[in-house]
Design a protein around this motif. Structure first.
Motif, PDB file in Angstrom:
ATOM      1  N   MET A  95      29.257 119.798  41.341  1.00  0.00           N
ATOM      2  CA  MET A  95      30.253 120.813  40.999  1.00  0.00           C
ATOM      3  C   MET A  95      29.922 121.453  39.656  1.00  0.00           C
ATOM      4  SD  MET A  95      33.689 118.920  42.284  1.00  0.00           S
ATOM      5  CE  MET A  95      33.239 117.300  41.715  1.00  0.00           C
ATOM      6  N   ARG A  96      30.212 122.723  39.581  1.00  0.00           N
ATOM      7  CA  ARG A  96      29.987 123.501  38.360  1.00  0.00           C
ATOM      8  C   ARG A  96      31.333 124.062  37.939  1.00  0.00           C
ATOM      9  NH1 ARG A  96      26.602 129.016  38.409  1.00  0.00           N
ATOM     10  NH2 ARG A  96      27.203 129.716  36.345  1.00  0.00           N
ATOM     11  N   MET A  97      31.726 123.812  36.698  1.00  0.00           N
ATOM     12  CA  MET A  97      33.023 124.250  36.194  1.00  0.00           C
ATOM     13  C   MET A  97      32.821 125.126  34.960  1.00  0.00           C
ATOM     14  SD  MET A  97      36.309 121.893  35.107  1.00  0.00           S
ATOM     15  CE  MET A  97      35.396 120.878  33.981  1.00  0.00           C
ATOM     16  N   GLY A  98      33.339 126.331  34.999  1.00  0.00           N
ATOM     17  CA  GLY A  98      33.255 127.236  33.864  1.00  0.00           C
ATOM     18  C   GLY A  98      32.137 128.250  34.012  1.00  0.00           C
ATOM     19  N   TYR A  99      32.231 129.301  33.223  1.00  0.00           N
ATOM     20  CA  TYR A  99      31.238 130.371  33.266  1.00  0.00           C
ATOM     21  C   TYR A  99      30.362 130.372  32.028  1.00  0.00           C
ATOM     22  CZ  TYR A  99      33.884 132.092  37.206  1.00  0.00           C
ATOM     23  OH  TYR A  99      34.497 132.181  38.418  1.00  0.00           O
ATOM     24  N   PHE A 100      30.971 130.240  30.854  1.00  0.00           N
ATOM     25  CA  PHE A 100      30.219 130.197  29.615  1.00  0.00           C
ATOM     26  C   PHE A 100      30.030 128.732  29.255  1.00  0.00           C
ATOM     27  CE2 PHE A 100      32.927 133.999  29.509  1.00  0.00           C
ATOM     28  CZ  PHE A 100      31.937 134.944  29.601  1.00  0.00           C
ATOM     29  N   LYS A 101      28.802 128.294  29.138  1.00  0.00           N
ATOM     30  CA  LYS A 101      28.461 126.890  28.920  1.00  0.00           C
ATOM     31  C   LYS A 101      29.135 126.026  29.982  1.00  0.00           C
ATOM     32  CE  LYS A 101      27.583 127.348  24.104  1.00  0.00           C
ATOM     33  NZ  LYS A 101      26.792 126.619  23.183  1.00  0.00           N
ATOM     34  N   PRO A 102      28.747 126.229  31.247  1.00  0.00           N
ATOM     35  CA  PRO A 102      29.408 125.489  32.331  1.00  0.00           C
ATOM     36  C   PRO A 102      29.129 123.991  32.270  1.00  0.00           C
ATOM     37  CG  PRO A 102      27.508 126.657  33.163  1.00  0.00           C
ATOM     38  CD  PRO A 102      27.679 127.088  31.742  1.00  0.00           C
ATOM     39  N   THR A 103      30.101 123.246  32.742  1.00  0.00           N
ATOM     40  CA  THR A 103      29.991 121.799  32.850  1.00  0.00           C
ATOM     41  C   THR A 103      29.598 121.453  34.274  1.00  0.00           C
ATOM     42  OG1 THR A 103      31.692 121.514  31.165  1.00  0.00           O
ATOM     43  CG2 THR A 103      31.232 119.627  32.572  1.00  0.00           C
ATOM     44  N   ILE A 104      28.632 120.566  34.415  1.00  0.00           N
ATOM     45  CA  ILE A 104      28.153 120.131  35.725  1.00  0.00           C
ATOM     46  C   ILE A 104      28.671 118.716  35.966  1.00  0.00           C
ATOM     47  CG2 ILE A 104      26.125 119.728  37.169  1.00  0.00           C
ATOM     48  CD1 ILE A 104      26.342 122.629  36.197  1.00  0.00           C
ATOM     49  N   GLY A 105      29.216 118.503  37.162  1.00  0.00           N
ATOM     50  CA  GLY A 105      29.687 117.182  37.547  1.00  0.00           C
ATOM     51  C   GLY A 105      29.060 116.770  38.861  1.00  0.00           C
ATOM     52  N   ILE A 106      28.511 115.583  38.902  1.00  0.00           N
ATOM     53  CA  ILE A 106      27.899 115.060  40.117  1.00  0.00           C
ATOM     54  C   ILE A 106      28.835 114.003  40.679  1.00  0.00           C
ATOM     55  CG2 ILE A 106      25.924 113.833  41.071  1.00  0.00           C
ATOM     56  CD1 ILE A 106      24.265 115.107  38.804  1.00  0.00           C
ATOM     57  N   LYS A 107      29.336 114.274  41.876  1.00  0.00           N
ATOM     58  CA  LYS A 107      30.299 113.375  42.511  1.00  0.00           C
ATOM     59  C   LYS A 107      29.606 112.583  43.610  1.00  0.00           C
ATOM     60  CE  LYS A 107      34.852 113.660  44.633  1.00  0.00           C
ATOM     61  NZ  LYS A 107      35.878 114.608  45.052  1.00  0.00           N
ATOM     62  N   PRO A 108      29.449 111.272  43.427  1.00  0.00           N
ATOM     63  CA  PRO A 108      28.809 110.463  44.464  1.00  0.00           C
ATOM     64  C   PRO A 108      29.762 110.197  45.642  1.00  0.00           C
ATOM     65  CG  PRO A 108      29.026 109.239  42.397  1.00  0.00           C
ATOM     66  CD  PRO A 108      29.701 110.541  42.217  1.00  0.00           C
ATOM     67  N   HIS A 109      29.203 109.747  46.738  1.00  0.00           N
ATOM     68  CA  HIS A 109      30.019 109.378  47.894  1.00  0.00           C
ATOM     69  C   HIS A 109      30.924 108.201  47.518  1.00  0.00           C
ATOM     70  CE1 HIS A 109      28.138 111.932  50.890  1.00  0.00           C
ATOM     71  NE2 HIS A 109      26.951 111.606  50.383  1.00  0.00           N
ATOM     72  N   GLY A 110      32.155 108.228  48.015  1.00  0.00           N
ATOM     73  CA  GLY A 110      33.059 107.102  47.843  1.00  0.00           C
ATOM     74  C   GLY A 110      33.878 107.092  46.572  1.00  0.00           C
ATOM     75  N   VAL A 111      33.785 108.111  45.743  1.00  0.00           N
ATOM     76  CA  VAL A 111      34.614 108.182  44.538  1.00  0.00           C
ATOM     77  C   VAL A 111      35.451 109.449  44.581  1.00  0.00           C
ATOM     78  CG1 VAL A 111      33.094 106.813  43.061  1.00  0.00           C
ATOM     79  CG2 VAL A 111      32.810 109.254  43.160  1.00  0.00           C
ATOM     80  N   SER A 112      36.619 109.393  43.918  1.00  0.00           N
ATOM     81  CA  SER A 112      37.502 110.556  43.969  1.00  0.00           C
ATOM     82  C   SER A 112      37.346 111.477  42.770  1.00  0.00           C
ATOM     83  CB  SER A 112      38.957 110.099  44.082  1.00  0.00           C
ATOM     84  OG  SER A 112      39.273 109.228  43.017  1.00  0.00           O
ATOM     85  N   ILE A 113      36.833 110.958  41.647  1.00  0.00           N
ATOM     86  CA  ILE A 113      36.602 111.811  40.481  1.00  0.00           C
ATOM     87  C   ILE A 113      35.181 111.599  39.976  1.00  0.00           C
ATOM     88  CG2 ILE A 113      39.031 111.821  39.821  1.00  0.00           C
ATOM     89  CD1 ILE A 113      38.360 109.908  37.620  1.00  0.00           C
ATOM     90  N   VAL A 114      34.727 112.536  39.173  1.00  0.00           N
ATOM     91  CA  VAL A 114      33.360 112.507  38.648  1.00  0.00           C
ATOM     92  C   VAL A 114      33.264 111.419  37.567  1.00  0.00           C
ATOM     93  CG1 VAL A 114      31.627 113.835  37.391  1.00  0.00           C
ATOM     94  CG2 VAL A 114      33.002 114.943  39.145  1.00  0.00           C
ATOM     95  N   PRO A 115      32.322 110.483  37.694  1.00  0.00           N
ATOM     96  CA  PRO A 115      32.137 109.474  36.644  1.00  0.00           C
ATOM     97  C   PRO A 115      31.677 110.126  35.341  1.00  0.00           C
ATOM     98  CG  PRO A 115      31.005 108.822  38.663  1.00  0.00           C
ATOM     99  CD  PRO A 115      31.458 110.240  38.848  1.00  0.00           C
ATOM    100  N   ILE A 116      32.033 109.521  34.235  1.00  0.00           N
ATOM    101  CA  ILE A 116      31.745 110.088  32.916  1.00  0.00           C
ATOM    102  C   ILE A 116      30.236 110.223  32.685  1.00  0.00           C
ATOM    103  CG2 ILE A 116      31.782 107.901  31.672  1.00  0.00           C
ATOM    104  CD1 ILE A 116      33.254 109.372  29.433  1.00  0.00           C
ATOM    105  N   ARG A 117      29.445 109.317  33.216  1.00  0.00           N
ATOM    106  CA  ARG A 117      27.991 109.373  33.008  1.00  0.00           C
ATOM    107  C   ARG A 117      27.327 110.432  33.869  1.00  0.00           C
ATOM    108  NH1 ARG A 117      25.853 106.800  37.327  1.00  0.00           N
ATOM    109  NH2 ARG A 117      27.204 105.313  38.397  1.00  0.00           N
ATOM    110  N   MET A 118      28.057 111.016  34.810  1.00  0.00           N
ATOM    111  CA  MET A 118      27.496 112.046  35.690  1.00  0.00           C
ATOM    112  C   MET A 118      28.074 113.424  35.392  1.00  0.00           C
ATOM    113  SD  MET A 118      27.223 110.193  39.321  1.00  0.00           S
ATOM    114  CE  MET A 118      26.161 108.825  39.610  1.00  0.00           C
TER     115      MET A 118
END
Length: 153
Positions: A95-118
Motif C-alpha cells: 500500500m502507498r499512502m500520501g502524495y508528497f513523500k508517500p509512505t509505503i506499507g507492506i501487508k503480509p498475509h494473515g495480519v490486519s494492519i501493517v507491521p511497524i518494520r514493514m
C-alpha cells in the motif's frame, strides 16, 4: 537479475509525535492535580500510567524518526527490508499512502494492519524507488494499491 537497492527511512510520524506531546502534557497536568488530592489515589495511578505510556511512545517515535536510512533490496521473488527477507508470495498487498513523500506499507498475509518494520518511505529519489517497487510488484504478482492504512506506532 541484478538486485536493485534503494535507501529507505522510517516515516516521520509528526502527527503521532504532536498528539503524544499533547496527551502527555494533559495526563501530567491531571496526575499533578490528583497527587494533591489524597482521596483519588487510583485515578492518580491511572494518570501516571497514561503519562508513562505516552512518554514511551513519544521516545520510540523520536528514535524511529531520527534513525539512519537503511537499504531496501529488490530481488526476483523476494525483497530484503530492514535486514529481513520477505518472499513475494508472503505479501498480501503493498500500500502507498500520501502524495508528497508517500509512505509505503507492506501487508503480509494473515495480519490486519501493517507491521511497524514493514512501513517505510524512500530517503531519496522516491520517484525512481516507487517505479521500481511497482515493477517488482507486477513481476511477482503482488497487488499494489494507493490507499491509507493503519500501522503500529
Amino acid at each position: 537479475m541484478e538486485p536493485t537497492q534503494h535507501s529507505i527511512k522510517n516515516p516521520s510520524g509528526i502527527k503521532l509525535i504532536m498528539s503524544m506531546i499533547v496527551l502527555s502534557a494533559i495526563s501530567l497536568f491531571n496526575a499533578i492535580r490528583l497527587f494533591k488530592d489524597q482521596e483519588h489515589v487510583i485515578l492518580f495511578c491511572a494518570m501516571a500510567a497514561v503519562f508513562l505510556f505516552c512518554l514511551m511512545v513519544l521516545l520510540l517515535s523520536f528514535y524511529r524518526a531520527l534513525k539512519k536510512p537503511a537499504p531496501l533490496y529488490l530481488y526476483d521473488g523476494k525483497m530484503i527490508l530492514n535486514g529481513a527477507a520477505i518472499q513475494a508470495e508472503d505479501i498480501k498487498v503493498i500500500m502507498r499512502m500520501g502524495y508528497f513523500k508517500p509512505t509505503i506499507g507492506i501487508k503480509p498475509h494473515g495480519v490486519s494492519i501493517v507491521p511497524i518494520r514493514m512501513c517505510f518511505r524512500f530517503a531519496n529519489d522516491e520517484k525512481a524507488g516507487i517505479t521500481e517497487l511497482v515493477n517488482w510488484a507486477e513481476k511477482n504478482n503482488v497487488a499494489m494499491v494507493h490507499r491509507s492504512f493503519v500501522r503500529w506506532i
